[in-house]
Design an enzyme around this catalytic site. Structure first.
Site, PDB file in Angstrom:
ATOM      1  N   CYS A 268       0.826  -1.211   0.000  1.00  0.00           N
ATOM      2  CA  CYS A 268       0.000   0.000   0.000  1.00  0.00           C
ATOM      3  C   CYS A 268       0.865   1.269   0.000  1.00  0.00           C
ATOM      4  O   CYS A 268       1.543   1.545  -0.979  1.00  0.00           O
ATOM      5  CB  CYS A 268      -0.977  -0.040   1.157  1.00  0.00           C
ATOM      6  SG  CYS A 268      -2.389   1.076   0.947  1.00  0.00           S
ATOM      7  N   LEU A 269       0.884   2.058   1.080  1.00  0.00           N
ATOM      8  CA  LEU A 269       1.748   3.230   1.123  1.00  0.00           C
ATOM      9  C   LEU A 269       3.203   2.825   0.939  1.00  0.00           C
ATOM     10  O   LEU A 269       3.982   3.527   0.274  1.00  0.00           O
ATOM     11  CB  LEU A 269       1.576   3.980   2.443  1.00  0.00           C
ATOM     12  CG  LEU A 269       2.438   5.241   2.610  1.00  0.00           C
ATOM     13  CD1 LEU A 269       2.053   6.312   1.605  1.00  0.00           C
ATOM     14  CD2 LEU A 269       2.329   5.787   4.034  1.00  0.00           C
ATOM     15  N   HIS A 352      -3.763  -5.279  -0.136  1.00  0.00           N
ATOM     16  CA  HIS A 352      -3.497  -5.828   1.191  1.00  0.00           C
ATOM     17  C   HIS A 352      -3.634  -7.352   1.197  1.00  0.00           C
ATOM     18  O   HIS A 352      -4.727  -7.888   1.381  1.00  0.00           O
ATOM     19  CB  HIS A 352      -4.467  -5.223   2.214  1.00  0.00           C
ATOM     20  CG  HIS A 352      -4.137  -3.824   2.584  1.00  0.00           C
ATOM     21  ND1 HIS A 352      -3.308  -3.498   3.634  1.00  0.00           N
ATOM     22  CD2 HIS A 352      -4.508  -2.646   2.025  1.00  0.00           C
ATOM     23  CE1 HIS A 352      -3.185  -2.184   3.715  1.00  0.00           C
ATOM     24  NE2 HIS A 352      -3.906  -1.647   2.753  1.00  0.00           N
ATOM     25  N   GLU A 354      -2.833  -9.287   3.484  1.00  0.00           N
ATOM     26  CA  GLU A 354      -3.123  -9.739   4.851  1.00  0.00           C
ATOM     27  C   GLU A 354      -4.562  -9.483   5.255  1.00  0.00           C
ATOM     28  O   GLU A 354      -4.937  -9.737   6.404  1.00  0.00           O
ATOM     29  CB  GLU A 354      -2.190  -9.014   5.835  1.00  0.00           C
ATOM     30  CG  GLU A 354      -2.666  -7.666   6.344  1.00  0.00           C
ATOM     31  CD  GLU A 354      -2.805  -6.585   5.272  1.00  0.00           C
ATOM     32  OE1 GLU A 354      -3.523  -5.602   5.489  1.00  0.00           O
ATOM     33  OE2 GLU A 354      -2.191  -6.715   4.200  1.00  0.00           O
TER      34      GLU A 354
END
Length: 375
Positions: A268-269, A352, A354
């Site tokens: 992500c980021l 993501h 996870e």
């Protein structure tokens, strides 16, 4: 007794509904999430710092909340918007209602407004600043506040959510709690050591790293490459986090100092920051990708993964340097969803793997990272 709440957008639109949760007034970027479940994880995800979250699924709160399904130490979203709030949750794991959680943590909720109309406006006009209030109910006043409130772009929200010090992470997927503690000196010391740079990391990420057989040290997002490398990590993980990656020059410089020194994996980021460190550009998406049903093409395998995503910025595909390969694409809009460095052991994804609640198609990425570690 019902309480009135109002949401005003920077374009002059006002929505009226019924308040739940806390009293008060907040501003933030108004965004929407298309997930059907996982509202507790969404609220506690640090990536929503600075934002007011709208759920597109019509009924929220029906399974309550509990002490386990959290992604941080508390709610990070500034406000919560739903079509219908369920006041009588029913689930064997629930220990209190969503209203009680919001009230405890001082977060305003609003229900009863037309979330379809709101989401349509955000899709057409783009995510925009809004003000959510239970105290000021004057439309003209709220609109003026929304217009004068700062936008999310250009602000460093990571400093609001990253930890202040380093810690070891002990818990896996089957263990409750954050799991920060000192490691024993036997088995765990023989495991590959991963330093997770925390820009606002969801707790399920280090749980997955532990589950894949790694020893995990969490370090603040403003840690230097020198301080990280002093720990002799077998690999470095770059976490998710809130807002615009472009002001985070300190993070970009750290990542540049890590490339070629140790394997790197970003989510992500962390994916965006890796791209910036490699020389790519960033742009702001019109309304972002937020939900648990985003299709992504793995260009290496040809398989399509259903993924959970939460981001408002993306890497510019045409800006990739020659030594960076695009490995994944978002099939909804062909934006970059994964990259890999051709010379260094470094890769990242925009989504993501996870996710909880969320699809499990991308769990293999944690094992892919482990196979790269310097052991």
């Amino acid at each position: 007794m019902s309480r009135i709440a109002k949401l005003a957008l920077a374009d002059g639109t006002v929505f009226e509904g019924e308040a739940f949760g806390a009293e008060g007034e907040v501003f933030g970027e108004v965004v929407f999430n298309t997930s059907m479940t996982g509202y507790q994880e969404i609220l506690t995800d640090p990536s929503y710092c600075g934002q007011i979250v709208t759920m597109t699924y019509p009924q929220i709160g029906n399974y309550g909340v509990n002490s386990e399904d959290v992604e941080s130490g508390g709610i990070k979203a500034r406000g919560f918007i739903v079509r219908e709030y369920c006041r009588r949750p029913s689930n064997y794991r629930s220990d209190r209602s969503l209203d009680e959680l919001l009230t405890e943590q001082g977060v305003i909720g609003i229900e009863g407004l037309d979330t379809r109309a709101l989401v349509r406006r955000l899709r057409v006009e783009g995510a925009m600043t809004g003000v959510l209030s239970t105290t000021d109910l004057d439309n003209a006043s709220l609109i003026e506040k929304a217009k004068s409130s700062p936008e999310l772009s250009g602000i460093d929200y990571v400093k609001e959510v990253m930890p202040s010090e380093s810690n070891d992470w002990a818990s896996g997927l089957d263990e409750l709690g954050r799991g920060l503690q000192e490691f024993p000196s036997d088995k765990s010391q023989a495991e590959p050591h991963v330093v997770a740079i925390d820009y606002g990391m969801k707790w399920n990420i280090p749980r997955h790293l532990r589950e894949s057989g790694c020893r995990v040290t969490v370090m603040p997002g403003n840690s230097s490459a020198e301080d990280i490398l002093k720990l002799n990590p077998d690999g470095v993980f770059l976490s998710n986090g809130p807002g615009d990656p472009r002001p985070l020059n300190y993070a970009v410089e750290t990542i540049r100092g890590l490339l070629g020194q140790t394997p790197v994996f970003g989510i992500c980021l962390g994916h965006q920051l890796l791209g910036l460190a490699c020389g790519a550009d960033i742009f702001k998406l019109k309304f972002g990708h937020r939900g648990a049903n985003q299709p992504v093409l793995n260009r290496e395998s040809g398989q399509v993964e259903i993924t959970s995503q939460n981001h408002g910025f993306a890497l510019v595909a045409d800006s990739m340097p020659e030594d960076v390969e695009v490995t994944h694409l978002n099939l909804n809009d062909d934006t970059v969803a994964g990259i890999r460095h051709r010379k260094h052991n470094a890769f990242s994804v925009q989504y993501h793997p996870e996710a909880s609640a969320g699809p499990h198609d991308s769990h293999y990425l944690f094992h892919q990272f482990k196979s790269m570690l310097n052991t």
